[in-house]
Design an enzyme around this catalytic site. Sequence first.
Site, PDB file in Angstrom:
ATOM      1  N   ASN A 156     -87.991 -12.857-123.699  1.00  0.00           N
ATOM      2  CA  ASN A 156     -87.110 -13.755-122.977  1.00  0.00           C
ATOM      3  C   ASN A 156     -87.800 -14.326-121.746  1.00  0.00           C
ATOM      4  O   ASN A 156     -88.198 -15.489-121.736  1.00  0.00           O
ATOM      5  CB  ASN A 156     -85.814 -13.023-122.614  1.00  0.00           C
ATOM      6  N   ASP A 157     -87.973 -13.497-120.721  1.00  0.00           N
ATOM      7  CA  ASP A 157     -88.513 -14.010-119.465  1.00  0.00           C
ATOM      8  C   ASP A 157     -89.887 -14.655-119.616  1.00  0.00           C
ATOM      9  O   ASP A 157     -90.201 -15.590-118.892  1.00  0.00           O
ATOM     10  CB  ASP A 157     -88.591 -12.876-118.444  1.00  0.00           C
ATOM     11  N   VAL A 158     -90.685 -14.160-120.572  1.00  0.00           N
ATOM     12  CA  VAL A 158     -92.039 -14.698-120.711  1.00  0.00           C
ATOM     13  C   VAL A 158     -92.033 -16.102-121.306  1.00  0.00           C
ATOM     14  O   VAL A 158     -93.083 -16.712-121.441  1.00  0.00           O
ATOM     15  CB  VAL A 158     -92.938 -13.769-121.568  1.00  0.00           C
ATOM     16  N   THR A 159     -90.823 -16.613-121.665  1.00  0.00           N
ATOM     17  CA  THR A 159     -90.726 -17.980-122.171  1.00  0.00           C
ATOM     18  C   THR A 159     -89.961 -18.874-121.209  1.00  0.00           C
ATOM     19  O   THR A 159     -89.703 -20.028-121.519  1.00  0.00           O
ATOM     20  CB  THR A 159     -89.972 -18.006-123.513  1.00  0.00           C
TER      21      THR A 159
END
Lengths: 99, 499
Positions: free
Chosen positions: B426-429
């Site tokens: 999630n956060d890495v996108t």
Amino acid sequence: MDFIAILSIFVLACFVGYYVVWSVTPALHTPLMAVTNAISSVIIVGALIASAAAGSTGGKWLGLLAVVLASVNIFGGFAVTSRMLAMYKKKERPAVAKH
Amino acid sequence: MEHVAVNPWVALAYLIAGVCFILALRGLSSPTTSQRGNRFGMIGMGIAVVTTLVTHVPVTTTLIEGYDYAALIARIDYVAALEIVAAIAIGAVIGVTTARRIAMTAMPQLVAAFHSLVGLAAVLVAAAAFLNPVAFGIARILVDPLSGTPLAYILPVSRIEMGLGVAIGAITFSGSVIAFLKLNGNMGGAPIMLPGRHVINLGVLAAILLLVAYFTVDQSPWVFWTITILSFAIGFLLIIPIGGADMPVVVSMLNSYSGWAAAAMGFTLHNSAMIITGALVGSSGAILSYIMCRAMNRSFISVIAGGFGSAPDAGAGGAAKVDRPWKRGSAEDAAFLMSQAEQVIIVPGYGMAVAQAQHVLREMADKLKEHGVRVKYAIHPVAGRMPGHMNVLLAEANVPYDEVFELEDINSEFAQTDVAFVIGANDVTNPAAKTDKTSPIYGMPVLDVEKAKTVLFVKRSMGGVGYAGVDNDVFYMDNTMMLLADAKKMVEEIVKSLD
């Protein structure tokens, strides 16, 4: 060995470690942690000295316990590393397809 | 400094062991040489252990003069020798059994558990050296002028090394135990915040350093044991406020500590194999921590200070998420879109590991390849719970490593990609990391999935947010299709639809 000689080994080894570790491919960072974990159990050397020494019963038993812990790590660490590394495979070329 | 006479062959053997360990790490520069590297590691360890065993044969009396082997053999303590062999055998059985049985998804907690063992072993060795310093060659026997009793006077340099060794070992142990409990789910991943913890932590650290200094002038047992107890406490206090998602940094950091602990004991024992290894492992862990911090755009200090993702008001990355429209897709839609694509990039994250979806994911990729689709995998450095976590899981599922790419090598390709398939990440996108200066993850390098023609986002539900507690604008884009389900079930259905 005097202190300066030992310190020299240590400092140079830190530099070697710096360059060697940067060259490790990121895909193998988990095996890197597993194998560094196994080799840091070289502390077993101290544990063996303690458990072989006469003169202190307490020291001997602490040493033996440390031998057990360190050898769990040595055998477990190398075994799990080799299990992981065995899984890394290149793309199979059509000519050498398995099965 | 006077020391037990060292046989030059013994010193040479330890040096060779140290070189083998360097070669072990060197081998990891490529998967093709890595197995050979691992064997070098085993050889090095074998040399170190055998050398120690033959030069420290347990004997019934303490002092051995020179190398009179006949006299030595006469005094061998066979019971003690057997105990040592038994100890190694017990460890070997436990270690090999664990290594064989462990699931690849449980690798982070296994590594944390192994770190704790190194830490505890270091504490035990330091304690043994403190109790029996003569055997370690770090003490002089002095006779007390008043009472006439002999006293083992530990050399001041050795006291510092021993004090630091026991402190680092104890921190490694208790810190790793907490990390293990968090990773294994025995303890909530959420950070636990004590009031005034920074003051407490700094106070305890200062006390440890002062006691190590004081240890050089007073070798009383209370000093040694207080250092040990305080260090156990600080390891515990340092790790409990750190949340689950910062675990890649924590595990790397503890890896580094276990190395420094080994190095400190190497100084005590004047053993080059231990010093070289300690330095290697110490720098390895430090570099991994640095890589992880850089991948999250956070400073090491802020990770250690802990508490990330706990603030309820953190990250209003976009408007309130309840009101924003989003599109829901089915497995059939996803299968159709991907089978028509020229290139699909799969972005795995911790959710894939939790759902154990790596095997079925590879099946999906195989099916897509049958449809003539090019499939690649994009790995963010902090995807998962430890460095390289995703790579191992994909390797386990027989994904060839030349289809797996690091962030900087593949990020430019999303713009020419038809489908980005995000599974459990999630956060890495999150594009807010690039655009929204108020976002807690601003500045973190992210995968540019939003540039792909279509984004398929596998997620359990719309409610949950990533570890940073930030909403992700990708969910609400026109070209995004949310696939709400358990990751493994969803991919299984896609595989069925691809037939």
